[in-house]
Design a protein around this motif. Structure first.
Motif, PDB file in Angstrom:
ATOM      1  N   ALA A 194       0.783  -1.245  -0.118  1.00  0.00           N
ATOM      2  CA  ALA A 194      -0.110   0.048   0.094  1.00  0.00           C
ATOM      3  C   ALA A 194       0.910   1.229  -0.043  1.00  0.00           C
ATOM      4  O   ALA A 194       0.594   2.345  -0.731  1.00  0.00           O
ATOM      5  CB  ALA A 194      -0.937   0.038   1.240  1.00  0.00           C
ATOM      6  N   GLU A 195       1.909   1.287   0.715  1.00  0.00           N
ATOM      7  CA  GLU A 195       2.801   2.494   0.796  1.00  0.00           C
ATOM      8  C   GLU A 195       3.416   2.567  -0.651  1.00  0.00           C
ATOM      9  O   GLU A 195       3.597   3.730  -1.078  1.00  0.00           O
ATOM     10  CB  GLU A 195       3.927   2.445   1.912  1.00  0.00           C
ATOM     11  CG  GLU A 195       3.402   2.220   3.374  1.00  0.00           C
ATOM     12  CD  GLU A 195       4.423   1.760   4.317  1.00  0.00           C
ATOM     13  OE1 GLU A 195       4.059   2.002   5.639  1.00  0.00           O
ATOM     14  OE2 GLU A 195       5.325   1.277   4.003  1.00  0.00           O
ATOM     15  N   TRP A 196       3.818   1.658  -1.180  1.00  0.00           N
ATOM     16  CA  TRP A 196       4.400   1.477  -2.566  1.00  0.00           C
ATOM     17  C   TRP A 196       3.604   1.967  -3.531  1.00  0.00           C
ATOM     18  O   TRP A 196       3.783   2.851  -4.406  1.00  0.00           O
ATOM     19  CB  TRP A 196       4.934   0.129  -2.917  1.00  0.00           C
ATOM     20  CG  TRP A 196       4.661   0.094  -4.539  1.00  0.00           C
ATOM     21  CD1 TRP A 196       3.961  -0.774  -5.235  1.00  0.00           C
ATOM     22  CD2 TRP A 196       5.790   0.672  -5.580  1.00  0.00           C
ATOM     23  NE1 TRP A 196       4.310  -0.819  -6.630  1.00  0.00           N
ATOM     24  CE2 TRP A 196       5.194   0.335  -6.951  1.00  0.00           C
ATOM     25  CE3 TRP A 196       6.673   1.454  -5.410  1.00  0.00           C
ATOM     26  CZ2 TRP A 196       6.174   0.572  -7.762  1.00  0.00           C
ATOM     27  CZ3 TRP A 196       7.361   1.846  -6.471  1.00  0.00           C
ATOM     28  CH2 TRP A 196       7.033   1.330  -7.901  1.00  0.00           C
ATOM     29  N   ALA A 197       2.266   1.945  -3.533  1.00  0.00           N
ATOM     30  CA  ALA A 197       1.146   2.293  -4.436  1.00  0.00           C
ATOM     31  C   ALA A 197       1.089   3.933  -4.202  1.00  0.00           C
ATOM     32  O   ALA A 197       0.916   4.636  -5.041  1.00  0.00           O
ATOM     33  CB  ALA A 197      -0.011   1.655  -3.981  1.00  0.00           C
ATOM     34  N   VAL A 198       0.997   4.324  -2.998  1.00  0.00           N
ATOM     35  CA  VAL A 198       1.132   5.672  -2.966  1.00  0.00           C
ATOM     36  C   VAL A 198       2.168   6.543  -3.199  1.00  0.00           C
ATOM     37  O   VAL A 198       2.064   7.514  -3.869  1.00  0.00           O
ATOM     38  CB  VAL A 198       0.888   5.901  -1.260  1.00  0.00           C
ATOM     39  CG1 VAL A 198       1.238   7.447  -1.026  1.00  0.00           C
ATOM     40  CG2 VAL A 198      -0.607   5.607  -0.603  1.00  0.00           C
ATOM     41  N   MET A 199       3.283   6.057  -3.095  1.00  0.00           N
ATOM     42  CA  MET A 199       4.451   6.529  -3.599  1.00  0.00           C
ATOM     43  C   MET A 199       4.530   6.484  -5.073  1.00  0.00           C
ATOM     44  O   MET A 199       5.132   7.745  -5.657  1.00  0.00           O
ATOM     45  CB  MET A 199       5.977   5.821  -2.861  1.00  0.00           C
ATOM     46  CG  MET A 199       6.053   5.969  -1.534  1.00  0.00           C
ATOM     47  SD  MET A 199       7.607   4.930  -0.919  1.00  0.00           S
ATOM     48  CE  MET A 199       8.702   5.815  -1.714  1.00  0.00           C
ATOM     49  N   ARG A 200       4.158   5.694  -5.709  1.00  0.00           N
ATOM     50  CA  ARG A 200       4.059   5.350  -7.208  1.00  0.00           C
ATOM     51  C   ARG A 200       3.022   6.397  -7.675  1.00  0.00           C
ATOM     52  O   ARG A 200       3.750   7.119  -8.905  1.00  0.00           O
ATOM     53  CB  ARG A 200       3.833   4.000  -7.561  1.00  0.00           C
ATOM     54  CG  ARG A 200       3.788   3.866  -9.307  1.00  0.00           C
ATOM     55  CD  ARG A 200       5.351   4.038  -9.593  1.00  0.00           C
ATOM     56  NE  ARG A 200       5.300   4.126 -11.013  1.00  0.00           N
ATOM     57  CZ  ARG A 200       5.171   5.182 -11.660  1.00  0.00           C
ATOM     58  NH1 ARG A 200       4.837   6.235 -11.137  1.00  0.00           N
ATOM     59  NH2 ARG A 200       5.257   5.107 -12.988  1.00  0.00           N
ATOM     60  N   VAL A 201       1.932   6.607  -7.134  1.00  0.00           N
ATOM     61  CA  VAL A 201       1.180   7.766  -7.528  1.00  0.00           C
ATOM     62  C   VAL A 201       1.657   8.997  -7.433  1.00  0.00           C
ATOM     63  O   VAL A 201       1.703   9.824  -8.420  1.00  0.00           O
ATOM     64  CB  VAL A 201      -0.280   7.516  -6.798  1.00  0.00           C
ATOM     65  CG1 VAL A 201      -1.177   8.731  -7.225  1.00  0.00           C
ATOM     66  CG2 VAL A 201      -0.931   6.365  -7.358  1.00  0.00           C
ATOM     67  N   LEU A 202       2.311   9.205  -6.334  1.00  0.00           N
ATOM     68  CA  LEU A 202       2.825  10.716  -6.134  1.00  0.00           C
ATOM     69  C   LEU A 202       4.165  10.821  -7.069  1.00  0.00           C
ATOM     70  O   LEU A 202       4.240  12.032  -7.257  1.00  0.00           O
ATOM     71  CB  LEU A 202       3.238  10.590  -4.522  1.00  0.00           C
ATOM     72  CG  LEU A 202       2.277  10.580  -3.599  1.00  0.00           C
ATOM     73  CD1 LEU A 202       2.782  10.860  -1.988  1.00  0.00           C
ATOM     74  CD2 LEU A 202       1.369  12.029  -3.725  1.00  0.00           C
ATOM     75  N   TYR A 203       4.445   9.952  -7.280  1.00  0.00           N
ATOM     76  CA  TYR A 203       5.932  10.175  -8.509  1.00  0.00           C
ATOM     77  C   TYR A 203       5.348  10.645  -9.540  1.00  0.00           C
ATOM     78  O   TYR A 203       6.051  11.363 -10.054  1.00  0.00           O
ATOM     79  CB  TYR A 203       6.356   8.701  -8.634  1.00  0.00           C
ATOM     80  CG  TYR A 203       7.926   8.527  -9.349  1.00  0.00           C
ATOM     81  CD1 TYR A 203       9.086   8.948  -8.527  1.00  0.00           C
ATOM     82  CD2 TYR A 203       7.774   8.410 -10.781  1.00  0.00           C
ATOM     83  CE1 TYR A 203      10.001   8.994  -9.365  1.00  0.00           C
ATOM     84  CE2 TYR A 203       8.863   8.466 -11.394  1.00  0.00           C
ATOM     85  CZ  TYR A 203      10.077   8.704 -10.719  1.00  0.00           C
ATOM     86  OH  TYR A 203      11.359   8.679 -11.242  1.00  0.00           O
TER      87      TYR A 203
END
Length: 151
Positions: free
Chosen positions: A39-48
């Motif tokens: 879930a943290e990865w998904a947030v980071m990927r979207v914010l990227y």
């Protein structure tokens, strides 16, 4: 007399769940070594791709509740990967964006995502993989499922 019911394995959902669980757990193990959850990865990927983003917009984009986004953001802020800032448009509103550390970490984690994808699906012929992807995307759209990065 009990009604005859089909075996679990006769349902497509059963097989989808088996594959989904395997892919997700495999990826989670890879990320765990980097102290990041899926879930943290998904947030980071979207914010990227979408910096800076208001938490409400991030929640919409990801199909999550605002509360879930807040909890994930708090964890990522604690790890120094995300920053919460006042919006440039409205000082009362907040935005989320990757820190320099987070921005540099996303490509490293993307390699793990690509590796996981290859390990799980590389043996599948390319035309089958493309057909499966098309069918799943059509099903997501037909069911109105909110998915990460779907606009």
């Amino acid at each position: 007399m009990l009604a005859e019911i089909p075996d679990l394995t006769t349902h497509l959902g059963y097989w989808l769940r088996q594959v989904s669980n395997h892919v997700s757990h495999s990826f989670a193990r890879k990320l765990e070594a980097k102290d990041v959850t899926v879930a943290e990865w998904a947030v980071m990927r979207v914010l990227y791709d979408h910096p800076p983003t208001p938490p409400s917009r991030l929640a919409e984009r990801m199909g999550l509740t605002r509360g879930a986004v807040t909890k994930l953001a708090d964890r990522l802020i604690g790890k120094g990967l995300v920053a919460r800032r006042a919006s440039a448009d409205d000082g009362r509103a907040q935005t989320l964006e990757l820190t320099a550390k987070g921005n540099g970490f996303v490509p490293e984690l993307a390699v793990l995502a690509d590796r996981n994808e290859a390990e799980c699906f590389a043996p599948m012929p390319d035309e089958d993989r493309k057909a499966l992807e098309r069918i799943l995307k059509e099903t997501v759209a037909r069911l109105g499922i909110a998915a990460v990065l779907m606009e």
